[in-house]
Motif scaffolding. Structure first.
Motif, PDB file in Angstrom:
ATOM      1  N   LEU B  16      26.438  -7.941  56.073  1.00  0.00           N
ATOM      2  CA  LEU B  16      27.489  -6.508  56.140  1.00  0.00           C
ATOM      3  C   LEU B  16      28.486  -6.653  55.499  1.00  0.00           C
ATOM      4  CD1 LEU B  16      27.603  -6.079  59.835  1.00  0.00           C
ATOM      5  CD2 LEU B  16      26.761  -4.632  58.442  1.00  0.00           C
ATOM      6  N   PHE B  17      29.113  -7.408  55.239  1.00  0.00           N
ATOM      7  CA  PHE B  17      30.080  -7.893  53.990  1.00  0.00           C
ATOM      8  C   PHE B  17      29.451  -7.519  52.913  1.00  0.00           C
ATOM      9  CE2 PHE B  17      32.232 -10.444  50.882  1.00  0.00           C
ATOM     10  CZ  PHE B  17      33.581  -9.966  50.924  1.00  0.00           C
ATOM     11  N   LEU B  18      28.484  -7.745  52.316  1.00  0.00           N
ATOM     12  CA  LEU B  18      27.980  -7.663  51.004  1.00  0.00           C
ATOM     13  C   LEU B  18      27.934  -5.949  50.876  1.00  0.00           C
ATOM     14  CD1 LEU B  18      25.333 -10.013  49.818  1.00  0.00           C
ATOM     15  CD2 LEU B  18      27.218  -9.338  48.540  1.00  0.00           C
ATOM     16  N   ILE B  19      27.039  -5.499  52.146  1.00  0.00           N
ATOM     17  CA  ILE B  19      27.011  -4.123  52.127  1.00  0.00           C
ATOM     18  C   ILE B  19      28.189  -3.356  51.819  1.00  0.00           C
ATOM     19  CG2 ILE B  19      26.102  -2.164  53.398  1.00  0.00           C
ATOM     20  CD1 ILE B  19      24.040  -4.061  54.665  1.00  0.00           C
ATOM     21  N   ILE B  20      29.411  -3.731  52.722  1.00  0.00           N
ATOM     22  CA  ILE B  20      30.687  -2.933  52.583  1.00  0.00           C
ATOM     23  C   ILE B  20      31.027  -2.804  51.063  1.00  0.00           C
ATOM     24  CG2 ILE B  20      33.060  -3.097  53.418  1.00  0.00           C
ATOM     25  CD1 ILE B  20      31.841  -3.745  56.020  1.00  0.00           C
ATOM     26  N   GLY B 277      31.666   4.480  56.763  1.00  0.00           N
ATOM     27  CA  GLY B 277      31.440   4.375  58.251  1.00  0.00           C
ATOM     28  C   GLY B 277      29.922   4.478  58.483  1.00  0.00           C
ATOM     29  N   THR B 278      29.358   5.591  57.808  1.00  0.00           N
ATOM     30  CA  THR B 278      27.967   5.869  58.054  1.00  0.00           C
ATOM     31  C   THR B 278      27.005   4.771  57.600  1.00  0.00           C
ATOM     32  OG1 THR B 278      27.988   7.267  56.130  1.00  0.00           O
ATOM     33  CG2 THR B 278      27.508   8.353  58.439  1.00  0.00           C
ATOM     34  N   VAL B 279      27.569   4.024  56.474  1.00  0.00           N
ATOM     35  CA  VAL B 279      26.501   3.103  55.934  1.00  0.00           C
ATOM     36  C   VAL B 279      26.717   1.711  56.761  1.00  0.00           C
ATOM     37  CG1 VAL B 279      26.685   1.183  54.044  1.00  0.00           C
ATOM     38  CG2 VAL B 279      26.868   3.663  53.198  1.00  0.00           C
ATOM     39  N   VAL B 280      28.098   1.581  57.159  1.00  0.00           N
ATOM     40  CA  VAL B 280      28.042   0.286  58.174  1.00  0.00           C
ATOM     41  C   VAL B 280      27.332   0.428  59.389  1.00  0.00           C
ATOM     42  CG1 VAL B 280      29.846  -1.020  59.515  1.00  0.00           C
ATOM     43  CG2 VAL B 280      30.217  -0.502  57.258  1.00  0.00           C
ATOM     44  N   VAL B 281      27.581   1.743  59.991  1.00  0.00           N
ATOM     45  CA  VAL B 281      26.620   2.014  61.298  1.00  0.00           C
ATOM     46  C   VAL B 281      25.110   1.892  61.229  1.00  0.00           C
ATOM     47  CG1 VAL B 281      25.900   3.819  62.921  1.00  0.00           C
ATOM     48  CG2 VAL B 281      28.502   3.235  62.185  1.00  0.00           C
TER      49      VAL B 281
END
Lengths: 543, 307
Positions: B16-20, B277-281
């Motif tokens: 998740l950290f990488l994605i963010i 927000g949408t990406v994380v969700v």
């Protein structure tokens, strides 16, 4: 019409099985008559494709969707061929049960042994789940599985092939059947396991008194266990009779050929003056088993300090059961696997841990032939392309025409029609494919060939031909063989010296003649007893 | 088992950290900002806006501020929907999208699985061919074609179902969007089930089951289907993600206030926090679904063990 008597349990009357395929009808079984009396052991013998399995499959209503049957199959006088599944299901699994060739896949991997043993018992109404579970434990004990109460909760993947076959036998016995049909039940097993399973079946039959139909290609087994024999060839019964008569006085040519099919003869001794081709000392191969985070590394030693010395023209037979490390050793010697210790010297050159570049020119002289003639040829290349592929690497100066010439020569050398070099592997039988694999090796004029179970996937009669071919090639070209096999009859026919391996170690090593006539170690004796080799006829030397 | 779940969830944190991180900087690389309108705002207004939303600070500082607020569960204020925070927007729309997506997934599994099994049992017969033909149609016809046609027939012509709106999740409102969303997935599930079921029916252990006179139900469902369903289970992860993101079109056509429209609006308006927000969700959903898939797989297949 066969004679009908009251004792006849199963009678197959003029059974025909056809398969509808894209290329037309295939007639797999062409009017077969077989009868089985209560309590007797009947063997159906034939090579692959003879229709022996399909006969019994058809009788049990287990044919593939495109199968069509004619004729009658009577169980105690009532025809069951083509009857409804409901009616069939009253008989199969209860009165007539089956054991299959593939112990590894015949049990459902997703359920416990207990569940699978109980299902048919409950289904046929003789047991409740509670009583069936109790019986399941008893059955496992009966078929000689240690700790039955614990093992009954196991999944099939937690058991060895031999144990799974025992479970299948337990399943077959659960409902006290009249007939047990065993379709090549030992073919996929190691020799010692094979012998145990056969012994178990014979013992159970004596105690429980059911009839056994034994489908096999192995005449050694037939002679040992059966009362009567049916010999099948391309969908027909060519000969039937008492086992003694058939083995003592076979009438049909095909039966004679089958009986004669065990590879015979032995190799002439190679003079000690021949140079040593392969000299390996204390070769060791280790595999690290799967390791996880914070888990200690576990090292599996597949080959433990093995030494060998092979002279030009000699054959070293490496014998052992699956998992003994014999294939690993063969690969390590060719430097196809990294060695963890020891030294390999090929014709005076130390090649231990040699780089890919250094090995490249030697690869031409050190070749490998594999067990599986179906998987080891690329399905998208013609036979000609397959055979000459090695030349592209090792003799790139050759023109396409010269390569083609060499392919013709190589095919002729393995007794195949050179005109076939434009065809694809799927058009050939197992034996022909193995010849193609041999041609692919021979075209490079190798010196040392490692043969990894080259005959194990073949029928006996084909095996014999391949063994003879290999021996002739060796004689003509002075080849040196490492012959890896679990088949003692073939090893005896091929080898000068024999090395018996178990669990990565050498159990016994010596001249072939001595090992086979007077084995010293218990394990070797066990192997020999299990294989039940025919006595060597003296003066039968081929070379 | 619990240890496995925990370790899987822990290993999701770096993912998740990488994605963010990647999507945060990618967003900023793209030209334009949330307040760039056709008619530029007054410089003073722009300055104030930038100050309020911390856009005047250096990029790395903005990144740290964003990370900090995400860690405390706050996705920040929306740049476009001025009076709402991202959390408020999602609180309203996410349950609707989830309900829509999960209903479609359940429908796809039930109908697709059933059709696949029937086709496999009648292999190369009429039923098989028609199921497979319908399945091919289901995959090839896009849902923005299916949706209007279904609406026209069932909603306008017969008037059985409402043509749009969510109605607070009433059953009649859900039928059309769920069916439209599920159709392509039904097709995929049916094909997958058919293929693996045919293989399973030919397998040796199913032959054993038949040879031992077990009933048709036991042979087909207990012994063949349980193994055959495994590839379908593996497909659930990507399918769930596809249903969540694929609902953009459906939600627009049927006027459903789900998360889908935020994908589009967020991206078009450079609404940084909304996109993030949408990406994380969505990432969380994919991770959780993959975990569920692995657990399901292990439940069905004893050979898969966690240790």
């Amino acid at each position: 019409m066969s004679k009908i008597n009251e004792n006849t349990v199963l009678e197959i009357d003029n059974l025909k099985v056809d398969f509808e395929t894209n290329t037309g009808m295939v007639h797999a079984v062409k009017g077969v008559n077989i009868h089985v009396d209560s309590g007797e052991t009947v063997a159906i013998v034939g090579e692959s494709g003879s229709g022996k399995s399909q006969t019994m499959m058809a009788a049990m209503g287990l044919l593939a969707g495109n199968g069509i049957t004619h004729g009658e199959v009577r169980y105690r006088g009532n025809n069951i061929l083509g009857s409804s599944i409901r009616k069939l299901n009253k008989i199969r699994g209860a009165k007539v049960t089956m054991i299959f060739q593939e112990p590894m896949t015949s049990l459902d991997p997703l359920y416990t042994i207990e569940r699978q043993l109980c299902e048919p018992m409950v289904e046929h109404g003789e047991y409740t789940w509670a009583t069936a579970k109790k019986r399941a434990v008893e059955l496992l004990e009966l078929v000689g599985i240690p700790e039955p109460a614990r093992k009954v909760k196991a999944y099939p993947y937690e058991m060895s092939g031999g144990q799974r076959q025992r479970v299948m036998i337990a399943m077959a016995l659960a409902n006290d059947p009249d007939i047990l049909i065993a379709d090549e039940p030992t073919t996929a097993l190691d020799v010692t396991t094979q012998a145990q399973i056969l012994e178990l079946m014979a013992d159970l039959q004596k105690r429980l008194g059911m009839a056994v139909v034994f489908i096999t290609h192995d005449l050694g087994i037939v002679e040992r266990i059966s009362d009567r024999v049916y010999v099948m060839k391309s969908g027909e019964v060519v000969e039937e009779g008492n086992t003694k008569e058939i083995f003592g006085n076979p009438q049909h040519d095909y039966t004679k050929m089958l009986l004669d099919a065990e590879p015979t003869g032995s190799k002439a001794v190679v003079p000690d003056s021949n140079p040593i081709v392969l000299d390996a000392k204390d070769v060791r191969v280790e595999f690290e088993t799967e390791t996880g985070f914070l888990k200690p590394n576990h090292v599996l030693r597949a080959v433990n300090d093995i030494s060998m010395e092979v002279r030009e023209g000699q054959t070293l037979g490496i014998v052992g059961e699956s998992g003994s490390g014999k294939s690993t050793l063969g690969r390590a010697v060719l430097q196809l696997l990294p060695t963890a210790g020891g030294r390999v010297v090929y014709l005076g050159n130390d090649i231990t841990g040699a780089t890919k570049k250094k090995m490249q020119p030697l690869r031409k002289e050190m070749q490998l032939i594999f067990q599986d003639p179906f998987g080891s040829l690329s399905p998208r290349m013609t036979v000609g392309q397959i055979i000459t592929e090695g030349l592209l690497v090792h003799e790139p100066q050759l023109s396409a025409k010269e390569r083609d010439q060499r392919a013709i020569q190589a095919l002729e050398e393995v007794s195949m029609d050179p005109a076939m070099r434009n065809r694809y592997p799927h058009e050939f039988s197992g034996g022909q494919r193995q010849r193609i694999a041999i041609a692919r090796t021979m075209i490079l004029n190798p010196k040392l060939v490692v043969l990894d179970e080259p005959t194990s996937a073949l029928d006996r009669t084909v095996q014999k031909q391949v063994v003879e071919l290999l021996r002739n090639l060796q004689k003509e070209h002075g080849l040196t063989y490492l012959f890896i096999s679990h088949d003692l009859a073939v090893v005896r026919a091929m080898s000068d010296t024999v090395m018996v391996m178990q669990k990565g170690e050498v159990v016994e090593k010596g001249l072939a003649e001595e090992i086979f006539s007077s084995p010293k170690e218990d394990y070797t004796k066990e192997l020999l007893a299990a294989a039940a080799l025919k006595q060597h006829k003296p003066g039968n030397q081929i070379f | 088992m619990l240890r496995y779940v925990l370790s899987r969830l822990l290993s999701a944190i770096p993912t998740l950290f990488l994605i963010i991180t990647i999507s945060f900087f990618l967003m900023r690389v793209a030209p334009g900002g949330p307040f760039d309108l056709e008619r530029p705002l007054e410089a003073k207004v722009m300055e104030n806006l930038n100050k309020i939303y911390n856009l005047d600070k250096p990029l790395w500082e903005q990144y740290l501020i964003y990370l900090k607020s995400v860690l405390s569960g706050d996705f920040g204020p929306s740049f476009f929907f001025r009076d709402f925070s991202i959390n408020e927007l999602f609180a309203q729309s996410l349950p609707i999208s989830m309900q829509l997506g999960l209903s479609a997934l359940a429908l796809a599994l039930a109908v697709g699985g059933f059709l696949g099994v029937i086709a496999a049992l009648r292999q190369n017969k009429g039923v098989d061919y028609s199921v497979m033909a319908v399945a091919t149609l289901g995959v090839t016809i896009p849902n923005f074609v299916v949706a209007p046609i279904l609406t026209l027939i069932l909603g306008v012509h017969y008037g059985w179902l409402p043509v749009g709106g969510w109605g607070g999740g009433a059953f009649v409102n859900m039928v059309l969007p769920v069916v439209t969303l599920a159709l392509p997935q039904i097709a995929v599930v049916a094909r997958l089930t058919r293929g693996s079921m045919i293989e399973a029916l030919r397998s040796n252990h199913v032959r054993t089951a038949r040879a031992y006179g077990l009933s048709g139900y036991t042979v087909v469902v207990v012994h063949a289907l349980r193994g055959a369903i495994l590839p379908v289970v593996s497909y659930l992860g990507p399918a769930a993600a596809a249903l969540l993101t694929g609902s953009v079109v459906i939600e627009t056509i049927f006027g459903i206030p789900g998360i889908g429209r935020y994908f589009v609006q967020g991206a078009l308006n450079r609404d940084y926090t909304l996109v993030m927000g949408t990406v994380v969700v969505v990432a969380c959903f994919v991770i959780i679904f993959n975990l569920i898939v692995d657990l399901l797989y292990a439940m069905l297949d004893p050979r898969v063990r966690f240790d």
